[in-house]
Design an enzyme around this catalytic site. Structure first.
Site, PDB file in Angstrom:
ATOM      1  N   THR A   1       2.317   6.879  -4.212  1.00 49.34           N
ATOM      2  CA  THR A   1       2.883   5.533  -4.057  1.00 49.34           C
ATOM      3  C   THR A   1       2.429   4.581  -5.162  1.00 49.34           C
ATOM      4  O   THR A   1       2.785   3.407  -5.152  1.00 49.34           O
ATOM      5  CB  THR A   1       2.502   4.946  -2.690  1.00 49.34           C
ATOM      6  OG1 THR A   1       1.079   4.903  -2.590  1.00 49.34           O
ATOM      7  CG2 THR A   1       3.083   5.773  -1.556  1.00 49.34           C
TER       8      THR A   1
ATOM      9  N   LYS B   1      -3.563   1.993  -1.852  1.00 52.56           N
ATOM     10  CA  LYS B   1      -3.205   1.557  -0.499  1.00 52.56           C
ATOM     11  C   LYS B   1      -2.838   2.713   0.420  1.00 52.56           C
ATOM     12  O   LYS B   1      -2.941   2.602   1.639  1.00 52.56           O
ATOM     13  CB  LYS B   1      -2.036   0.566  -0.547  1.00 52.56           C
ATOM     14  CG  LYS B   1      -2.304  -0.683  -1.353  1.00 52.56           C
ATOM     15  CD  LYS B   1      -3.292  -1.566  -0.660  1.00 52.56           C
ATOM     16  CE  LYS B   1      -3.420  -2.889  -1.400  1.00 52.56           C
ATOM     17  NZ  LYS B   1      -4.145  -3.868  -0.648  1.00 52.56           N
TER      18      LYS B   1
ATOM     19  N   THR C   1       4.227  -3.721   9.496  1.00 57.44           N
ATOM     20  CA  THR C   1       3.309  -4.287   8.520  1.00 57.44           C
ATOM     21  C   THR C   1       3.986  -5.419   7.766  1.00 57.44           C
ATOM     22  O   THR C   1       5.206  -5.513   7.730  1.00 57.44           O
ATOM     23  CB  THR C   1       2.796  -3.205   7.536  1.00 57.44           C
ATOM     24  OG1 THR C   1       1.753  -3.760   6.748  1.00 57.44           O
ATOM     25  CG2 THR C   1       3.903  -2.705   6.635  1.00 57.44           C
TER      26      THR C   1
ATOM     27  N   SER D   1       3.734  -7.408   0.346  1.00 58.40           N
ATOM     28  CA  SER D   1       4.526  -7.834  -0.808  1.00 58.40           C
ATOM     29  C   SER D   1       4.725  -6.658  -1.754  1.00 58.40           C
ATOM     30  O   SER D   1       5.122  -6.835  -2.889  1.00 58.40           O
ATOM     31  CB  SER D   1       3.836  -8.996  -1.525  1.00 58.40           C
ATOM     32  OG  SER D   1       2.564  -8.578  -1.974  1.00 58.40           O
TER      33      SER D   1
ATOM     34  N   ASN E   1       2.723  -2.942  -2.453  1.00 57.61           N
ATOM     35  CA  ASN E   1       1.986  -1.685  -2.439  1.00 57.61           C
ATOM     36  C   ASN E   1       1.609  -1.193  -1.044  1.00 57.61           C
ATOM     37  O   ASN E   1       1.734  -0.008  -0.753  1.00 57.61           O
ATOM     38  CB  ASN E   1       0.730  -1.792  -3.307  1.00 57.61           C
ATOM     39  CG  ASN E   1       1.062  -1.893  -4.764  1.00 57.61           C
ATOM     40  OD1 ASN E   1       2.149  -1.543  -5.210  1.00 57.61           O
ATOM     41  ND2 ASN E   1       0.128  -2.404  -5.548  1.00 57.61           N
TER      42      ASN E   1
END
Length: 170
Positions: A103, A107, A129, A132, A134
């Site tokens: 990804t 994170k 969740t 913004s 990641n």
């Protein structure tokens, strides 16, 4: 309101020494199970912020269990010695290449650890969740791999490329 400031002695973030009310010398901090240590660097400062971080009681065993739990989800990334930064700061600097994760950021580790720790009933309800970029991407990726429904709430100001990356994961 509490003011939190970054400090790098004599550096561009804060010229000169920090204000006495914001920091205390690390030399006066007690060491666990020992008296004062004669080689403590007295130039090191520690922020004094009331109620900043509670003791969460995380142990090395907890970290080991998390590492085992996420092993199949997170890529083991290299630590790279940075000669330029080492020369610049006068101390050895190593960089953890977390940009090599599927990804693109670290994170994925927290998202995987949390979702793999959920009870079956919680997994069946799904996860939500706010991100913004990641973190949302990591949650979407792990949710897809585990078959968990996930919703990521994002601001209208999030760049299109970050939004598209999450949408691609479902």
């Amino acid at each position: 309101p509490r003011k939190e400031r970054a400090h790098r002695a004599g550096g561009p973030l804060w010229p000169g020494p920090p204000p006495a009310d914001q920091f205390r010398s690390a030399a006066r901090l007690p060491r666990a199970g020992a008296g004062p240590h004669p080689r403590v660097d007295r130039r090191v400062a520690e922020p004094v912020i009331e109620g900043a971080m509670p003791d969460l009681g995380v142990t090395m065993h907890d970290i080991y269990k998390a590492r085992q739990r996420i092993a199949a989800m997170a890529t083991r990334t290299p630590v790279i010695h940075s000669l330029k930064l080492t020369e610049r700061v006068g101390a050895s600097v190593y960089l953890k290449a977390e940009n090599l994760q599927r990804t693109g950021s670290f994170k994925i580790r927290g998202a995987a650890n949390k979702m793999l720790s959920l009870a079956d009933e919680e997994k069946a309800r799904g996860v939500i969740t706010v991100s913004s970029g990641n973190h949302g991407r990591a949650v979407a990726y792990i949710a897809q791999r585990l078959g968990i429904n996930a919703v990521t709430c994002m601001s209208g100001r999030v760049p299109g490329n970050k939004l598209d990356a999450i949408k691609l994961l479902g």
